[in-house]
Design an enzyme around this catalytic site. Structure first.
Site, short mmCIF file in Angstrom:
data_model
loop_
_atom_site.label_atom_id
_atom_site.label_comp_id
_atom_site.label_asym_id
_atom_site.label_seq_id
_atom_site.Cartn_x
_atom_site.Cartn_y
_atom_site.Cartn_z
N GLN A 121 -0.20 9.70 3.19
CA GLN A 121 1.21 9.45 2.84
C GLN A 121 1.53 9.91 1.43
OE1 GLN A 121 3.06 5.62 4.04
NE2 GLN A 121 3.16 5.17 1.88
N GLY A 122 2.50 10.78 1.28
CA GLY A 122 2.90 11.29 -0.03
C GLY A 122 4.27 10.76 -0.41
N TYR A 123 4.31 9.52 -0.89
CA TYR A 123 5.57 8.94 -1.37
C TYR A 123 5.57 8.88 -2.90
CZ TYR A 123 6.89 6.92 3.25
OH TYR A 123 7.25 6.71 4.56
N SER A 156 -3.70 8.17 -0.84
CA SER A 156 -4.96 7.65 -0.29
C SER A 156 -5.47 8.56 0.82
CB SER A 156 -4.78 6.24 0.29
OG SER A 156 -4.22 5.39 -0.65
N GLU A 244 4.42 -0.69 7.47
CA GLU A 244 3.29 -0.84 6.56
C GLU A 244 3.13 -2.29 6.07
OE1 GLU A 244 3.48 1.92 3.27
OE2 GLU A 244 1.63 1.18 2.39
N GLU A 377 5.69 -8.35 -7.50
CA GLU A 377 6.99 -8.58 -8.17
C GLU A 377 8.13 -8.10 -7.28
OE1 GLU A 377 4.38 -7.12 -9.70
OE2 GLU A 377 3.85 -8.74 -11.08
C1 LIG Z 1 -4.66 0.82 -2.98
C2 LIG Z 1 -3.40 1.63 -3.12
C3 LIG Z 1 -3.13 2.61 -2.20
C4 LIG Z 1 -1.98 3.38 -2.34
N1 LIG Z 1 -1.78 4.39 -1.45
C5 LIG Z 1 -0.70 5.18 -1.58
C6 LIG Z 1 -0.50 6.27 -0.68
O1 LIG Z 1 -1.31 6.54 0.20
N2 LIG Z 1 0.59 7.02 -0.85
C7 LIG Z 1 1.53 6.77 -1.81
O2 LIG Z 1 2.53 7.46 -1.85
N3 LIG Z 1 1.36 5.75 -2.70
C8 LIG Z 1 0.26 4.96 -2.61
N4 LIG Z 1 0.06 3.93 -3.51
C9 LIG Z 1 0.99 3.78 -4.62
C10 LIG Z 1 1.82 2.51 -4.55
O3 LIG Z 1 2.81 2.62 -3.55
C11 LIG Z 1 2.44 2.29 -5.93
O4 LIG Z 1 1.37 2.07 -6.83
C12 LIG Z 1 3.35 1.10 -5.96
O5 LIG Z 1 4.52 1.35 -5.23
C13 LIG Z 1 3.76 0.71 -7.42
O6 LIG Z 1 4.23 1.83 -8.10
P1 LIG Z 1 3.64 2.24 -9.55
O7 LIG Z 1 2.15 2.25 -9.45
O8 LIG Z 1 4.33 3.48 -9.96
O9 LIG Z 1 4.03 1.02 -10.51
P2 LIG Z 1 5.45 0.77 -11.17
O10 LIG Z 1 6.52 0.88 -10.15
O11 LIG Z 1 5.56 1.65 -12.37
O12 LIG Z 1 5.32 -0.74 -11.60
C14 LIG Z 1 4.62 -1.15 -12.80
C15 LIG Z 1 4.80 -2.67 -12.92
O13 LIG Z 1 6.20 -2.98 -13.10
C16 LIG Z 1 6.63 -3.90 -12.10
N5 LIG Z 1 8.00 -3.62 -11.67
C17 LIG Z 1 8.52 -2.40 -11.34
N6 LIG Z 1 9.81 -2.52 -10.95
C18 LIG Z 1 10.12 -3.84 -11.04
C19 LIG Z 1 11.29 -4.60 -10.76
N7 LIG Z 1 12.41 -4.02 -10.31
N8 LIG Z 1 11.26 -5.96 -10.95
C20 LIG Z 1 10.11 -6.57 -11.39
N9 LIG Z 1 8.96 -5.89 -11.68
C21 LIG Z 1 8.96 -4.55 -11.50
C22 LIG Z 1 5.67 -3.71 -10.94
O14 LIG Z 1 5.62 -4.87 -10.12
C23 LIG Z 1 4.36 -3.44 -11.66
O15 LIG Z 1 3.75 -4.65 -12.07
C24 LIG Z 1 -1.07 3.14 -3.40
C25 LIG Z 1 -1.35 2.14 -4.33
C26 LIG Z 1 -2.51 1.40 -4.21
C27 LIG Z 1 -2.78 0.36 -5.26
#
Ligand SMILES: Cc1cc2nc3c(=O)[nH]c(=O)nc-3n(C[C@H](O)[C@H](O)[C@H](O)COP(=O)(O)OP(=O)(O)OC[C@H]3O[C@@H](n4cnc5c(N)ncnc54)[C@H](O)[C@@H]3O)c2cc1C
Length: 393
Positions: A121-123, A156, A244, A377
């Site tokens: 998945q490329g989101y 992933s 998901e 969150e």
């Molecule tokens: C094990 C794992 C597998 C994954 N696999 C994939 C995958 O296959 N494909 C893919 O596309 N992505 C994948 N991801 C990525 C995942 O979807 C993102 O890490 C997740 O959506 C959070 O985005 P970010 O890491 O950019 O954190 P950010 O969005 O930058 O968040 C940083 C912090 O700020 C907080 N925050 C952000 N916005 C708000 C708000 N509005 N209110 C309160 N708090 C907030 C968050 O809760 C977090 O604590 C994976 C992540 C993990 C950990």
């Protein structure tokens, strides 16, 4: 209130249990086989056994299983730490069944149902995770094709996968949710580069690389690979995210480590030469507290299934289940590490590690559970706004 499963469901559970015990063993993770390769092989057995797409409609190669049967299967799989089917079966296929064209269904559904193709998945992008709709990877039309440029992150399993489903921006002027289109791409398409990201909990070949960065440089994809309408991909993605988030596996993932911890803690000598860990009051409290939380999480998960089976749409209910289940796993891992003392921090490769280092690995992997598939969150925001009608912060 009757929470009992029917005799038919109990017998189904015992069939599932037997199948998993026969086909998925910890041994599959030994030697040079990575977790991804083992999962892929196992998905072939799931397909052969008719389990992989059992809840798809029969017309698309599924078994027409009920929501409860699918839930039982997922619960048993997670309790055995076994994969329950990859993204093809649980996300791409269901999304294509709802939003795909006839040609797309004919091309992809059979290979997914046979467990032949692995999807990733490329989101997420470096600047777009929780605020996914701000994504910047561009797809620009060129005749019958689109040309994609940009970068995805945390993809992933990309190194092992054959296909990727991705979100791209196709209209830079429109409001952010309305300029996104959804594509399927073969990962060997020229212009795609995958770079693995090293992880703290990688411990030898058995883990393989989980995360990757995926780069797109002038990648040409036929317009016919778009799922749903141009610039309406956000709404297709919302369907995929629902698939998901609604799983019972987050709660069930705590059960096997908990049971192993309980058993180990009761063994003479687990704390010093004569005492057991369970003789220690705070450890006993922690074990009892975890058991209570596992029960709570189970019923939060069952409620989601009950709503789906009753033609209701779970929303804040899925968020509660996702959040509580993933935080439960972190608490279970942390309690286990504390109970095992300093030896608990030894990695699986260390022969002195109690429980073969399982809790050290569990502790490190559990950190990511409250981030993947929407952070805690974000789940709390959903519960606050959609469940409690509180104003947006
Ligand atoms: C094990 C794992 C597998 C994954 N696999 C994939 C995958 O296959 N494909 C893919 O596309 N992505 C994948 N991801 C990525 C995942 O979807 C993102 O890490 C997740 O959506 C959070 O985005 P970010 O890491 O950019 O954190 P950010 O969005 O930058 O968040 C940083 C912090 O700020 C907080 N925050 C952000 N916005 C708000 C708000 N509005 N209110 C309160 N708090 C907030 C968050 O809760 C977090 O604590 C994976 C992540 C993990 C950990």
């Amino acid at each position: 209130m009757d929470f009992e499963f029917t005799d038919e469901q109990k017998s189904f559970r015992s069939d599932v249990h037997k199948f998993i015990n026969e086909q998925w063993t910890r041994g599959a993770l030994e030697g040079d086989t990575t977790r991804w390769q083992a999962a892929r092989e196992y998905e072939g057995s799931l397909a052969d056994g008719g389990w992989l797409t059992m809840s798809w409609p029969e017309a698309y190669g599924g078994g027409g299983a009920t929501y409860w049967e699918q839930m039982i299967f997922n619960e048993e799989s997670a309790m055995a730490n076994a994969p329950s089917g990859g993204q093809g079966a649980d996300r791409v296929g269901p999304v294509l069944i709802i939003h795909g064209t006839q040609e797309q269904k004919e091309e992809h559904l059979p290979s997914i149902a046979q467990g032949k193709v692995m999807w990733c998945q490329g989101y997420s992008e470096p600047g777009s995770g929780s605020d996914l709709a701000s994504l910047q990877t561009r797809a620009i039309r060129d005749g019958d094709d689109f040309i994609i440029n940009g970068q995805k992150i945390w993809t992933s399993g990309a190194v092992e996968a054959d296909w990727i489903h991705i979100l791209t921006r196709t209209d830079g002027e429109a409001p952010k949710h309305r300029g996104i289109s959804y594509f399927m791409l073969k990962l060997d398409t020229p212009g795609i580069t995958i770079r693995p990201i090293a992880q703290l909990h990688d411990d030898g070949a058995a883990d393989g690389h989980g995360f990757n960065e995926t780069f797109f440089e002038d990648v040409r994809v036929p317009a016919s690979n778009m799922i749903g309408e141009e610039n309406r991909g956000w709404y297709v993605a919302a369907t995929a995210l629902d698939f998901e988030r609604s799983g019972i596996h987050r709660m069930a993932g705590a059960v096997s480590p908990y049971n192993r911890l309980l058993e180990f803690s009761s063994q003479p000598g687990s704390r010093g030469s004569t005492q057991t860990i369970a003789d220690h009051g705070p450890s006993r409290d922690a074990l009892a507290q975890t058991r209570i939380e596992i029960e709570v999480a189970k019923y939060l998960g069952y409620r989601v299934t009950w709503m789906q089976a009753s033609n209701l749409v779970p929303n804040q209910e899925s968020s509660m289940s996702k959040m509580f289940g993933s935080e439960l796993q972190q608490r279970t891992a942390k309690r286990g590490i504390n109970m095992l003392g300093l030896y608990g921090g030894l990695r699986p490769s260390d022969p002195r590690a109690p429980l073969a280092g399982e809790f050290c690995r569990y502790y490190m992997t559990s950190v990511s559970l409250t981030i993947a598939a929407g952070t805690s969150e974000i789940q709390r925001n959903i519960i606050a706004t959609r469940g409690l009608n509180l104003p947006r912060g």
